[in-house]
Design a protein around this motif. Structure first.
Motif, PDB file in Angstrom:
ATOM      1  N   VAL A   1       0.840  -1.210   0.000  1.00 58.00           N
ATOM      2  CA  VAL A   1       0.000   0.000   0.000  1.00 58.00           C
ATOM      3  C   VAL A   1       0.865   1.246   0.000  1.00 58.00           C
ATOM      4  CG1 VAL A   1      -1.630   1.363   1.357  1.00 58.00           C
ATOM      5  CG2 VAL A   1      -1.995  -1.091   1.102  1.00 58.00           C
TER       6      VAL A   1
ATOM      7  N   SER B   1       1.187   4.169  -2.785  1.00 61.84           N
ATOM      8  CA  SER B   1       0.880   5.545  -2.379  1.00 61.84           C
ATOM      9  C   SER B   1       2.070   6.468  -2.632  1.00 61.84           C
ATOM     10  CB  SER B   1       0.484   5.591  -0.900  1.00 61.84           C
ATOM     11  OG  SER B   1       1.588   5.305  -0.065  1.00 61.84           O
ATOM     12  N   LYS B   2       3.276   5.930  -2.479  1.00 63.50           N
ATOM     13  CA  LYS B   2       4.471   6.731  -2.785  1.00 63.50           C
ATOM     14  C   LYS B   2       4.526   7.067  -4.283  1.00 63.50           C
ATOM     15  CE  LYS B   2       9.513   6.642  -2.554  1.00 63.50           C
ATOM     16  NZ  LYS B   2      10.724   5.836  -2.232  1.00 63.50           N
TER      17      LYS B   2
ATOM     18  N   SER C   1       1.969   7.198  -6.195  1.00 57.26           N
ATOM     19  CA  SER C   1       0.877   8.136  -6.466  1.00 57.26           C
ATOM     20  C   SER C   1       1.264   9.556  -6.069  1.00 57.26           C
ATOM     21  CB  SER C   1      -0.383   7.716  -5.698  1.00 57.26           C
ATOM     22  OG  SER C   1      -0.911   6.510  -6.199  1.00 57.26           O
ATOM     23  N   SER C   2       1.859   9.699  -4.886  1.00 65.03           N
ATOM     24  CA  SER C   2       2.208  11.040  -4.404  1.00 65.03           C
ATOM     25  C   SER C   2       3.263  11.708  -5.268  1.00 65.03           C
ATOM     26  CB  SER C   2       2.684  10.964  -2.957  1.00 65.03           C
ATOM     27  OG  SER C   2       3.861  10.172  -2.861  1.00 65.03           O
TER      28      SER C   2
ATOM     29  N   LEU D   1      -6.390   1.825  -1.555  1.00 71.68           N
ATOM     30  CA  LEU D   1      -5.645   2.684  -0.636  1.00 71.68           C
ATOM     31  C   LEU D   1      -4.419   3.313  -1.289  1.00 71.68           C
ATOM     32  CD1 LEU D   1      -5.725   0.451   2.582  1.00 71.68           C
ATOM     33  CD2 LEU D   1      -7.171   2.395   2.059  1.00 71.68           C
ATOM     34  N   GLY D   2      -3.838   2.606  -2.276  1.00 71.69           N
ATOM     35  CA  GLY D   2      -2.597   3.097  -2.876  1.00 71.69           C
ATOM     36  C   GLY D   2      -2.792   4.120  -3.979  1.00 71.69           C
ATOM     37  N   TYR D   3      -3.918   4.050  -4.674  1.00 76.03           N
ATOM     38  CA  TYR D   3      -4.191   4.970  -5.786  1.00 76.03           C
ATOM     39  C   TYR D   3      -4.893   6.233  -5.283  1.00 76.03           C
ATOM     40  CZ  TYR D   3      -2.966   2.294  -9.983  1.00 76.03           C
ATOM     41  OH  TYR D   3      -2.290   1.659 -10.997  1.00 76.03           O
ATOM     42  N   PHE D   4      -4.347   7.386  -5.581  1.00 72.47           N
ATOM     43  CA  PHE D   4      -5.018   8.651  -5.312  1.00 72.47           C
ATOM     44  C   PHE D   4      -4.329   9.746  -6.134  1.00 72.47           C
ATOM     45  CE2 PHE D   4      -1.592   8.379  -2.260  1.00 72.47           C
ATOM     46  CZ  PHE D   4      -1.047   9.654  -2.234  1.00 72.47           C
TER      47      PHE D   4
ATOM     48  N   ASN E   1      -3.234  11.943   1.433  1.00 72.49           N
ATOM     49  CA  ASN E   1      -2.707  10.589   1.552  1.00 72.49           C
ATOM     50  C   ASN E   1      -3.045  10.016   2.934  1.00 72.49           C
ATOM     51  OD1 ASN E   1      -1.313   8.217   1.475  1.00 72.49           O
ATOM     52  ND2 ASN E   1       0.703   9.110   1.149  1.00 72.49           N
TER      53      ASN E   1
ATOM     54  N   SER F   1      -3.229   6.613   3.267  1.00 71.10           N
ATOM     55  CA  SER F   1      -2.961   5.196   3.036  1.00 71.10           C
ATOM     56  C   SER F   1      -2.401   4.495   4.273  1.00 71.10           C
ATOM     57  CB  SER F   1      -1.991   5.026   1.857  1.00 71.10           C
ATOM     58  OG  SER F   1      -0.796   5.744   2.088  1.00 71.10           O
TER      59      SER F   1
ATOM     60  N   SER G   1      -4.621   1.645   6.036  1.00 68.11           N
ATOM     61  CA  SER G   1      -4.077   0.279   5.918  1.00 68.11           C
ATOM     62  C   SER G   1      -3.925  -0.353   7.291  1.00 68.11           C
ATOM     63  CB  SER G   1      -2.737   0.300   5.189  1.00 68.11           C
ATOM     64  OG  SER G   1      -1.776   1.068   5.894  1.00 68.11           O
TER      65      SER G   1
END
Length: 339
Positions: A74, A78-79, A81-82, A277-280, A287, A289, A293
């Motif tokens: 996750v 998320s990293k 994604s950010s 949770l990881g995609y945004f 964030n 996530s 999680s």
């Protein structure tokens, strides 16, 4: 695709190992504290402490690995994604389903590894730990020292005034069983050790039972046996099958088996939650996530542990389908319209 896969797994490894090592150290400290409490019953040196700890390693790995895998993947997504990397990847035509296909083989392998650890290695390690403790308890009971309080022989507290060449002098034994107190006083005793069976041969003494009345008998000879029941050894697949064979009648083992299986498949059945949770979009979304999680992991573990005790094997047919349906619902609501 190969370069992307390599890049994702490189980022994943940079996240996984710090999380896993931190959780492993924390869990190890908890287990070491538990092992330290055993010193009130048995005496162990530093090497024996390490040996006992080694028997706990499969359990420690089992409790830390599923959480580490789920949270790490996750945080990896998320990293990406950010840093807008997932948006770039998506613009090249790789949607979340393609990402799922990339991480799915690793999740399957980790699930199989967790099943091996929980259903095979942990029972084997538990047997070795119980066997070690039984030997140490036998040694402790066999090496009763004179003029020391708090020593035990089976269910009895024992006090010995003197000892000469294996012959104990002026022995007092005490046992409390509910509202009943039992005392045995003997002038002389000999200890015999036969593998896991110890016997205390008493001579010329008195046995007293105190309830509502006081009953007393004098004896010339009395033998008190203490047999430590050995655990079932696990040396082959047949032994392993035999170990789990009675889960239908053994409530404790049934709940244990259910919890082991649920925890092992947790990362696999949560694969869509990983995407959710990881995609945004870092421009519009915050964030969350890490916190979400951890909440999901805690919820799954608590539900699995609680329901496994209450419903046993039947929960294996309930939690995974419901969990997957929930993940599909969140995926369709949050991810599919945008990606």
């Amino acid at each position: 695709m190969k370069l992307l896969k390599k890049y994702i797994f490189l980022t994943y490894s940079q996240t996984f190992f710090p999380i896993f090592s931190t959780l492993y150290i924390i869990t190890s400290i908890i287990f070491l504290v538990k092992i330290a409490t055993l010193t009130s019953v048995i005496q162990i040196n530093f090497l024996e402490l390490l040996e006992l700890y080694s028997y706990s390693i499969p359990t420690i790995i089992f409790y830390t690995l599923p959480v580490s895998i789920f949270v790490s993947i996750v945080l990896t997504l998320s990293k990406l994604s950010s840093e807008y990397e997932l948006m770039v990847i998506t613009s090249f035509g790789l949607n979340p389903i393609n990402i799922i296909k990339l991480i799915l083989p690793s999740l399957i392998l980790s699930t199989l590894l967790l099943l091996l650890i929980s259903l095979a290695l942990i029972p084997k390690a538990d047997y070795m730990k119980k066997d070690f403790l039984n030997q140490k308890k036998t040694e402790a009971q066999f090496n009763i020292k004179p003029s020391e309080y708090g020593q035990v022989f089976g269910d009895w507290l024992i006090y010995v005034k003197d000892e000469d060449k294996g012959i104990y002098k002026d022995i007092v034994l005490f046992q409390q069983n509910g509202d009943e107190d039992n005392f045995i006083i003997s002038k002389e005793a000999i200890m015999k050790n036969e593998n896991l069976s110890l016997s205390l041969n008493l001579k010329d003494g008195t046995a007293v039972r105190v309830t509502d009345k006081v009953n007393q008998i004098d004896f010339k000879k009395m033998i008190i046996n203490n047999y430590i029941k050995p655990s079932t050894n696990i040396n082959s697949i047949n032994d392993l099958i035999l170990y789990w064979k009675d889960i239908d009648t053994n409530k404790r083992k049934e709940s244990k088996f259910s919890f082991f299986v649920l925890s092992s498949i947790f990362p696999l059945v949560s694969i869509l939650f990983i995407i959710v949770l990881g995609y945004f979009n870092p421009r519009y979304d915050k964030n969350y996530s890490t916190s979400f999680s951890l909440i999901l992991t805690t919820l799954f573990v608590v539900l699995s542990q609680k329901l496994s005790k209450d419903y046993g094997l039947s929960i294996l047919y309930i939690i995974p389908p419901i969990w997957i349906l929930l993940s599909v619902l969140f995926y369709r609501l949050k991810i599919k319209p945008s990606y």
